[in-house]
Design a protein around this motif. Structure first.
Motif, PDB file in Angstrom:
ATOM      1  N   THR A  32      22.454  41.795  -9.591  1.00 55.76           N
ATOM      2  CA  THR A  32      23.530  42.544 -10.231  1.00 55.76           C
ATOM      3  C   THR A  32      23.935  41.916 -11.556  1.00 55.76           C
ATOM      4  O   THR A  32      23.614  40.751 -11.837  1.00 55.76           O
ATOM      5  CB  THR A  32      24.765  42.601  -9.305  1.00 55.76           C
ATOM      6  N   ASP A  33      24.612  42.679 -12.364  1.00 55.85           N
ATOM      7  CA  ASP A  33      25.283  42.126 -13.532  1.00 55.85           C
ATOM      8  C   ASP A  33      26.377  41.197 -13.020  1.00 55.85           C
ATOM      9  O   ASP A  33      27.129  41.540 -12.112  1.00 55.85           O
ATOM     10  CB  ASP A  33      25.881  43.266 -14.367  1.00 55.85           C
ATOM     11  N   LEU A  63      18.480  46.661  -8.197  1.00 59.95           N
ATOM     12  CA  LEU A  63      19.062  46.113  -9.414  1.00 59.95           C
ATOM     13  C   LEU A  63      20.274  46.951  -9.789  1.00 59.95           C
ATOM     14  O   LEU A  63      20.170  48.175  -9.958  1.00 59.95           O
ATOM     15  CB  LEU A  63      18.044  46.116 -10.556  1.00 59.95           C
ATOM     16  N   VAL A  64      21.426  46.301  -9.889  1.00 59.55           N
ATOM     17  CA  VAL A  64      22.671  46.987 -10.230  1.00 59.55           C
ATOM     18  C   VAL A  64      22.978  46.723 -11.702  1.00 59.55           C
ATOM     19  O   VAL A  64      23.203  45.577 -12.093  1.00 59.55           O
ATOM     20  CB  VAL A  64      23.837  46.496  -9.347  1.00 59.55           C
ATOM     21  N   MET A  65      22.985  47.809 -12.491  1.00 54.70           N
ATOM     22  CA  MET A  65      23.108  47.660 -13.942  1.00 54.70           C
ATOM     23  C   MET A  65      24.203  48.584 -14.474  1.00 54.70           C
ATOM     24  O   MET A  65      23.970  49.770 -14.705  1.00 54.70           O
ATOM     25  CB  MET A  65      21.759  47.976 -14.599  1.00 54.70           C
ATOM     26  N   GLN A 102      17.191  42.810 -18.100  1.00 59.82           N
ATOM     27  CA  GLN A 102      16.910  43.865 -17.129  1.00 59.82           C
ATOM     28  C   GLN A 102      15.453  44.313 -17.223  1.00 59.82           C
ATOM     29  O   GLN A 102      14.761  44.443 -16.200  1.00 59.82           O
ATOM     30  CB  GLN A 102      17.852  45.047 -17.365  1.00 59.82           C
ATOM     31  N   VAL A 103      14.979  44.527 -18.440  1.00 52.86           N
ATOM     32  CA  VAL A 103      13.604  44.982 -18.645  1.00 52.86           C
ATOM     33  C   VAL A 103      12.615  43.936 -18.139  1.00 52.86           C
ATOM     34  O   VAL A 103      11.645  44.258 -17.422  1.00 52.86           O
ATOM     35  CB  VAL A 103      13.347  45.273 -20.139  1.00 52.86           C
ATOM     36  N   GLN A 104      12.845  42.681 -18.483  1.00 55.53           N
ATOM     37  CA  GLN A 104      11.922  41.623 -18.074  1.00 55.53           C
ATOM     38  C   GLN A 104      11.910  41.448 -16.556  1.00 55.53           C
ATOM     39  O   GLN A 104      10.854  41.227 -15.961  1.00 55.53           O
ATOM     40  CB  GLN A 104      12.310  40.305 -18.752  1.00 55.53           C
ATOM     41  N   THR A 105      13.073  41.553 -15.934  1.00 50.49           N
ATOM     42  CA  THR A 105      13.146  41.391 -14.482  1.00 50.49           C
ATOM     43  C   THR A 105      12.449  42.538 -13.773  1.00 50.49           C
ATOM     44  O   THR A 105      11.691  42.333 -12.807  1.00 50.49           O
ATOM     45  CB  THR A 105      14.610  41.291 -14.025  1.00 50.49           C
ATOM     46  N   LEU A 122      22.099  38.042  -2.516  1.00 52.96           N
ATOM     47  CA  LEU A 122      22.720  38.512  -3.754  1.00 52.96           C
ATOM     48  C   LEU A 122      22.542  37.464  -4.855  1.00 52.96           C
ATOM     49  O   LEU A 122      22.751  36.271  -4.637  1.00 52.96           O
ATOM     50  CB  LEU A 122      24.209  38.768  -3.536  1.00 52.96           C
ATOM     51  N   THR A 123      22.144  37.933  -6.026  1.00 53.95           N
ATOM     52  CA  THR A 123      22.114  37.069  -7.202  1.00 53.95           C
ATOM     53  C   THR A 123      22.424  37.927  -8.425  1.00 53.95           C
ATOM     54  O   THR A 123      22.740  39.115  -8.300  1.00 53.95           O
ATOM     55  CB  THR A 123      20.751  36.359  -7.340  1.00 53.95           C
TER      56      THR A 123
END
Length: 428
Positions: free
Chosen positions: A254-255, A199-201, A216-219, A272-273
């Protein structure tokens, strides 16, 4: 420890809305159901003005939100505004309770309009005849309701608590029929146990200090529940994160704002998504959003685009909805493109001025609420897409972005919810 009520985001709670005439006892019913004073109760009609929302837990349903609405026979300029809010609640409701009260001669024309409005949206509706402790000939009235609506009303008294247990059980039963919809996954069918996910944040000015944003937290939580191997990193450390791995990740999330940057660095075999793309399928209609994104290529400087975000926040520098996305659109189409923005619950009923609607990821809205917007756009034949899908298209990589797999039974909801004649009748 298990998830507590306060840990559950409003968007993931079952929304139960109560509708009815003024003084039908909606507020009293909600208070009786919750076992506490939530809504103001008064003999004066029109006491409930704004939507009143109360999070609570119902055994058999779990975390939910009870929504109290103004009476749909409210009048005057303020009354019309209150009724408009009630209609907005109809777009959020996973379950609806339609409350009746009065004598055997009562005219149920308004109730029928709202009943049809909710049924057009495929919203389960529970009929309740309230105030049975003081209603003469309640049995005859219940029979009239059954003949007019095709189902028996629950006989309830918020004052004596008669029928409150039956109302709770009816809500649980209706909820059980929604289990397939409730079982949707954010990541769809993209990953499984032991799959490696990065996860790219980005931690830029938009990121809240000291915490992660809700998508992000839920994912992350869902990936952990699915027994995935999960790694989090920032954009600048993405290359180092890849070097530290023994094998390429199966999926990179990613964002959407750094789609192009991550796409150019990712291993060829990695899918990628983006968070926004995942939530587009989780909350909305992915097929419609992809179709809408391709409309961007046909826009001209004479067109107008609506950007709809669910959050109401003080905009910061380089805000995605107010600055980045409009800039990307105008770079492709031209500086003359008109872009409007609405936030929070604001959303125009008439979309005819727009050639495209771009919805945010909607992490703060439940799926019913998002789908009410999708259905409005479909009914008015206005294309609609989502932040992540639109940005992927604008970056020229939409065909390279992995789209979540949505079960066929969950791909739509409430077709033609804003079916013209029903909506027209409800507004009259």
């Amino acid at each position: 420890m298990g998830t507590t009520l306060n840990d559950t985001p409003s968007a993931d709670r079952t929304h139960i809305a109560f509708f009815g005439r003024m003084n039908s006892g909606k507020s009293s019913l909600i208070n009786a159901l919750a076992g506490q004073q939530i809504s103001i109760v008064s003999e004066v009609g029109g006491t409930t003005t704004d939507l009143v929302k109360k999070p609570m837990e119902i055994h058999g349903i779990g975390p939910c939100v009870l929504i109290d609405t103004a009476g749909f026979n409210d009048t005057g300029s303020l009354g019309n505004s209150r009724v408009a809010l009630a209609k907005r609640a109809a777009g959020q409701a996973d379950l609806a309770v339609l409350v009746f009260a009065g004598g055997p001669e009562e005219d149920f024309t308004e109730e029928k309009r709202w009943f049809e409005l909710l049924r057009k949206r495929d919203t389960p509706v529970i009929l309740v005849l309230n105030k049975t402790d003081i209603t003469a000939q309640a049995g005859q009235l219940a029979e009239r309701i059954h003949r007019g609506f095709g189902q028996n009303p629950l006989l309830v008294s918020a004052e004596t608590k008669q029928g409150i247990g039956e109302l709770k059980q009816s809500l649980v039963t209706a909820f059980a029929g929604m289990q397939q919809e409730q079982a949707r996954l954010i990541t769809g069918g993209l990953v499984g146990p032991s799959d490696l996910v990065i996860l790219v944040m980005p931690q830029d000015i938009q990121a809240p200090k000291g915490r992660l944003i809700l998508p992000q937290v839920q994912t992350i939580r869902e990936l952990l529940d699915q027994k995935c191997l999960t790694m989090c990193t920032t954009t600048g450390q993405f290359a180092q994160a890849l070097e530290a791995l023994k094998r390429p990740p199966k999926l990179i999330i990613t964002d959407s704002q750094v789609f192009r940057t991550i796409y150019e660095q990712k291993p060829q075999e990695s899918k990628l998504t983006s968070f926004s793309t995942l939530f587009a399928a989780y909350k909305g209609d992915m097929d419609y959003f992809v179709q809408g994104a391709h409309v961007i290529g046909t826009l001209t400087q004479q067109d107008r685009v609506l950007i709809a975000e669910c959050c109401t926040h003080a905009p910061l520098e380089e805000d995605i909805g107010r600055e980045k996305l409009p800039r990307l659109l105008r770079k492709k189409i031209g500086a003359g493109l008109a872009v409007d923005l609405v936030s929070g619950a604001d959303f125009p009923q008439d979309l005819s001025a727009y050639s495209l609607v771009i919805q945010c990821g909607a992490c703060m809205f439940n799926r019913r609420h998002v789908m009410s917007r999708v259905d409005a756009a479909k009914q008015q034949q206005v294309p609609m897409t989502n932040y992540g899908v639109a940005i992927a298209y604008l970056n020229g990589i939409l065909d390279q972005v992995e789209l979540p797999q949505v079960p066929a039974a969950c791909s739509g909801m409430g077709k033609n919810f804003l079916e013209a004649e029903v909506w027209k009748q409800t507004q009259s």
